[in-house]
Design a protein around this motif. Structure first.
Motif, PDB file in Angstrom:
ATOM      1  N   HIS A 104      12.311  -8.593  11.466  1.00 35.24           N
ATOM      2  CA  HIS A 104      12.879  -9.772  12.125  1.00 35.24           C
ATOM      3  C   HIS A 104      14.252 -10.050  11.518  1.00 35.24           C
ATOM      4  O   HIS A 104      14.484 -11.103  10.910  1.00 35.24           O
ATOM      5  CB  HIS A 104      11.943 -10.966  11.981  1.00 35.24           C
ATOM      6  CG  HIS A 104      10.573 -10.738  12.561  1.00 35.24           C
ATOM      7  ND1 HIS A 104      10.343 -10.642  13.924  1.00 35.24           N
ATOM      8  CD2 HIS A 104       9.373 -10.557  11.966  1.00 35.24           C
ATOM      9  CE1 HIS A 104       9.064 -10.421  14.141  1.00 35.24           C
ATOM     10  NE2 HIS A 104       8.449 -10.370  12.979  1.00 35.24           N
ATOM     11  N   ASP A 105      15.142  -9.091  11.699  1.00 35.08           N
ATOM     12  CA  ASP A 105      16.486  -9.172  11.121  1.00 35.08           C
ATOM     13  C   ASP A 105      17.274 -10.291  11.813  1.00 35.08           C
ATOM     14  O   ASP A 105      17.488 -10.237  13.034  1.00 35.08           O
ATOM     15  CB  ASP A 105      17.203  -7.836  11.302  1.00 35.08           C
ATOM     16  CG  ASP A 105      18.420  -7.687  10.412  1.00 35.08           C
ATOM     17  OD1 ASP A 105      19.139  -8.688  10.230  1.00 35.08           O
ATOM     18  OD2 ASP A 105      18.661  -6.586   9.896  1.00 35.08           O
ATOM     19  N   GLY A 112      20.966  -7.557  21.673  1.00 39.71           N
ATOM     20  CA  GLY A 112      20.780  -6.498  20.687  1.00 39.71           C
ATOM     21  C   GLY A 112      19.330  -6.150  20.464  1.00 39.71           C
ATOM     22  O   GLY A 112      18.966  -4.982  20.311  1.00 39.71           O
ATOM     23  N   ARG A 113      18.464  -7.156  20.447  1.00 34.71           N
ATOM     24  CA  ARG A 113      17.037  -6.906  20.225  1.00 34.71           C
ATOM     25  C   ARG A 113      16.445  -6.069  21.356  1.00 34.71           C
ATOM     26  O   ARG A 113      15.589  -5.205  21.121  1.00 34.71           O
ATOM     27  CB  ARG A 113      16.300  -8.248  20.108  1.00 34.71           C
ATOM     28  CG  ARG A 113      14.937  -8.142  19.454  1.00 34.71           C
ATOM     29  CD  ARG A 113      14.430  -9.485  19.004  1.00 34.71           C
ATOM     30  NE  ARG A 113      15.284 -10.101  17.999  1.00 34.71           N
ATOM     31  CZ  ARG A 113      15.267  -9.778  16.700  1.00 34.71           C
ATOM     32  NH1 ARG A 113      14.452  -8.826  16.270  1.00 34.71           N
ATOM     33  NH2 ARG A 113      16.064 -10.403  15.857  1.00 34.71           N
ATOM     34  N   LYS A 117      15.275  -2.039  20.990  1.00 30.17           N
ATOM     35  CA  LYS A 117      13.883  -1.697  21.301  1.00 30.17           C
ATOM     36  C   LYS A 117      13.808  -0.437  22.144  1.00 30.17           C
ATOM     37  O   LYS A 117      12.937   0.422  21.931  1.00 30.17           O
ATOM     38  CB  LYS A 117      13.212  -2.862  22.033  1.00 30.17           C
ATOM     39  CG  LYS A 117      11.762  -2.577  22.411  1.00 30.17           C
ATOM     40  CD  LYS A 117      11.132  -3.774  23.106  1.00 30.17           C
ATOM     41  CE  LYS A 117       9.688  -3.466  23.483  1.00 30.17           C
ATOM     42  NZ  LYS A 117       9.031  -4.627  24.164  1.00 30.17           N
ATOM     43  N   TYR A 118      14.737  -0.303  23.094  1.00 29.14           N
ATOM     44  CA  TYR A 118      14.725   0.862  23.980  1.00 29.14           C
ATOM     45  C   TYR A 118      15.747   1.930  23.563  1.00 29.14           C
ATOM     46  O   TYR A 118      16.039   2.851  24.332  1.00 29.14           O
ATOM     47  CB  TYR A 118      14.982   0.418  25.423  1.00 29.14           C
ATOM     48  CG  TYR A 118      13.856  -0.412  25.986  1.00 29.14           C
ATOM     49  CD1 TYR A 118      12.731   0.189  26.528  1.00 29.14           C
ATOM     50  CD2 TYR A 118      13.904  -1.806  25.932  1.00 29.14           C
ATOM     51  CE1 TYR A 118      11.680  -0.563  27.024  1.00 29.14           C
ATOM     52  CE2 TYR A 118      12.856  -2.577  26.416  1.00 29.14           C
ATOM     53  CZ  TYR A 118      11.744  -1.943  26.964  1.00 29.14           C
ATOM     54  OH  TYR A 118      10.696  -2.700  27.441  1.00 29.14           O
ATOM     55  N   SER A 119      16.300   1.786  22.348  1.00 30.25           N
ATOM     56  CA  SER A 119      17.243   2.759  21.767  1.00 30.25           C
ATOM     57  C   SER A 119      18.523   2.913  22.587  1.00 30.25           C
ATOM     58  O   SER A 119      19.216   3.921  22.464  1.00 30.25           O
ATOM     59  CB  SER A 119      16.558   4.132  21.606  1.00 30.25           C
ATOM     60  OG  SER A 119      15.427   4.035  20.769  1.00 30.25           O
ATOM     61  N   MET A 208      11.880   6.103  24.958  1.00 28.73           N
ATOM     62  CA  MET A 208      12.825   5.132  25.508  1.00 28.73           C
ATOM     63  C   MET A 208      12.194   4.345  26.644  1.00 28.73           C
ATOM     64  O   MET A 208      12.531   3.186  26.887  1.00 28.73           O
ATOM     65  CB  MET A 208      14.099   5.838  25.990  1.00 28.73           C
ATOM     66  CG  MET A 208      14.939   6.415  24.859  1.00 28.73           C
ATOM     67  SD  MET A 208      16.416   7.266  25.421  1.00 28.73           S
ATOM     68  CE  MET A 208      17.446   5.864  25.899  1.00 28.73           C
ATOM     69  N   VAL A 209      11.246   4.979  27.351  1.00 28.61           N
ATOM     70  CA  VAL A 209      10.521   4.310  28.438  1.00 28.61           C
ATOM     71  C   VAL A 209       9.404   3.435  27.868  1.00 28.61           C
ATOM     72  O   VAL A 209       9.194   2.297  28.282  1.00 28.61           O
ATOM     73  CB  VAL A 209       9.944   5.330  29.423  1.00 28.61           C
ATOM     74  CG1 VAL A 209       9.100   4.628  30.505  1.00 28.61           C
ATOM     75  CG2 VAL A 209      11.067   6.141  30.068  1.00 28.61           C
ATOM     76  N   LYS A 210       8.708   3.986  26.858  1.00 32.67           N
ATOM     77  CA  LYS A 210       7.616   3.270  26.202  1.00 32.67           C
ATOM     78  C   LYS A 210       7.891   3.290  24.718  1.00 32.67           C
ATOM     79  O   LYS A 210       7.476   4.217  24.010  1.00 32.67           O
ATOM     80  CB  LYS A 210       6.264   3.907  26.515  1.00 32.67           C
ATOM     81  CG  LYS A 210       5.076   3.121  25.990  1.00 32.67           C
ATOM     82  CD  LYS A 210       3.773   3.797  26.358  1.00 32.67           C
ATOM     83  CE  LYS A 210       2.592   2.982  25.819  1.00 32.67           C
ATOM     84  NZ  LYS A 210       1.278   3.632  26.161  1.00 32.67           N
ATOM     85  N   PRO A 211       8.617   2.301  24.178  1.00 31.01           N
ATOM     86  CA  PRO A 211       9.084   2.299  22.784  1.00 31.01           C
ATOM     87  C   PRO A 211       7.951   2.390  21.762  1.00 31.01           C
ATOM     88  O   PRO A 211       6.840   1.912  21.990  1.00 31.01           O
ATOM     89  CB  PRO A 211       9.827   0.971  22.657  1.00 31.01           C
ATOM     90  CG  PRO A 211      10.191   0.603  24.054  1.00 31.01           C
ATOM     91  CD  PRO A 211       9.074   1.119  24.908  1.00 31.01           C
ATOM     92  N   ASN A 212       8.330   3.026  20.592  1.00 24.22           N
ATOM     93  CA  ASN A 212       7.367   3.067  19.470  1.00 24.22           C
ATOM     94  C   ASN A 212       7.746   1.992  18.476  1.00 24.22           C
ATOM     95  O   ASN A 212       7.814   0.827  18.805  1.00 24.22           O
ATOM     96  CB  ASN A 212       7.324   4.457  18.850  1.00 24.22           C
ATOM     97  CG  ASN A 212       8.669   4.977  18.393  1.00 24.22           C
ATOM     98  OD1 ASN A 212       9.693   4.288  18.482  1.00 24.22           O
ATOM     99  ND2 ASN A 212       8.709   6.197  17.914  1.00 24.22           N
ATOM    100  N   GLY A 213       8.088   2.356  17.231  1.00 27.28           N
ATOM    101  CA  GLY A 213       8.336   1.364  16.198  1.00 27.28           C
ATOM    102  C   GLY A 213       9.785   0.918  16.064  1.00 27.28           C
ATOM    103  O   GLY A 213      10.196   0.508  14.989  1.00 27.28           O
ATOM    104  N   ALA A 214      10.563   0.987  17.121  1.00 25.93           N
ATOM    105  CA  ALA A 214      11.972   0.607  17.041  1.00 25.93           C
ATOM    106  C   ALA A 214      12.128  -0.904  16.978  1.00 25.93           C
ATOM    107  O   ALA A 214      11.476  -1.634  17.698  1.00 25.93           O
ATOM    108  CB  ALA A 214      12.727   1.157  18.248  1.00 25.93           C
ATOM    109  N   TYR A 215      13.057  -1.340  16.077  1.00 29.25           N
ATOM    110  CA  TYR A 215      13.435  -2.759  16.046  1.00 29.25           C
ATOM    111  C   TYR A 215      14.775  -2.934  15.353  1.00 29.25           C
ATOM    112  O   TYR A 215      15.266  -2.018  14.745  1.00 29.25           O
ATOM    113  CB  TYR A 215      12.378  -3.628  15.351  1.00 29.25           C
ATOM    114  CG  TYR A 215      11.948  -3.208  13.983  1.00 29.25           C
ATOM    115  CD1 TYR A 215      12.722  -3.521  12.863  1.00 29.25           C
ATOM    116  CD2 TYR A 215      10.750  -2.518  13.788  1.00 29.25           C
ATOM    117  CE1 TYR A 215      12.307  -3.167  11.585  1.00 29.25           C
ATOM    118  CE2 TYR A 215      10.328  -2.166  12.521  1.00 29.25           C
ATOM    119  CZ  TYR A 215      11.105  -2.482  11.417  1.00 29.25           C
ATOM    120  OH  TYR A 215      10.688  -2.139  10.169  1.00 29.25           O
TER     121      TYR A 215
END
Length: 215
Positions: A104-105, A112-113, A117-119, A208-215
């Motif tokens: 939670h930067d 940006g969030r 999330k979707y790179s 990119m369609v179904k995001p993993n641990g990106a934040y």
């Protein structure tokens, strides 16, 4: 973590792979930039609407192959003084090792969030691929402050060009700690091939369609 020593001579003898990889990187990135240009425009407008005072793009010095520094490009996903604020957040780092990550930067903007999330913030790195400082697939390019804390084992990540995506990104991304990221990168470097590159690119598109641990 298992000790892995990369065979540097073997890496340097991969002439065919290196040539084919560079040709593929260049052509695919040019095509990507042309096809994605409408999306680039939409993202630029959204970033400006969200934070009119800041620039659309963000650039940062990263460490590339053989520890050579280069300027990496991204869509700006943070407030304009994010680098200064980072210094005050170091004690809240949620990732072990030289990397810095906060789930939670507070520096991340509203748009940006979403793009992180979707790179989508990574898309301008196609420009880095075109100019040869990056590849489509490879280890994540570290910050200079990160490499200052690297061991000789960790520095093996710098034996090849950094990538827009790689084993770390498709293997869990921010859910993966530093040591596991290094292990995944060295696994890629040891077994790299065009077939492996294509598999990683395909998995990246799915993420990119179904995001993993990106934040």
């Amino acid at each position: 973590m298992l000790s892995v020593k990369v065979d540097i001579e073997k890496l340097n003898r991969q002439y065919g792979y290196i040539a084919i990889k560079r040709a593929f990187d260049f052509c695919a990135s040019i095509i990507g930039l042309v096809c994605l240009s409408p999306l680039f425009l939409i993202l630029a407008i959204l970033i400006k609407l969200d934070d009119p005072r800041g620039p659309v793009f963000y650039s940062q010095i990263r460490v590339g192959k053989n520890s050579v520094n280069f300027r990496m490009f991204k869509f700006r996903s943070m407030v304009t003084n994010a680098d200064e604020i980072r210094k005050t957040l170091m004690d809240q780092n949620e990732v072990g090792g030289p990397m810095f990550k906060l789930k939670h930067d507070p520096r991340i903007t509203h748009v940006g969030r979403i793009i992180r999330k979707y790179s989508l913030d990574e898309l301008p790195q196609l420009l880095n691929v075109v100019n040869g400082s990056m590849s489509l697939v490879g280890p994540r390019p570290p910050l200079t402050t990160e490499t200052e804390k690297y061991t000789s084992f960790d520095r093996q990540r710098l034996l090849v060009k950094p990538g827009c995506t790689g084993m770390w990104q498709v293997g869990g991304r921010n859910d993966v700690d530093f040591d596991e990221m290094v292990r995944l990168d060295l696994e890629y470097i040891t077994h790299r091939s065009m077939w492996l590159d294509l598999k990683i690119i395909f998995k990246t598109v799915l993420i990119m369609v179904k995001p993993n641990g990106a934040y």
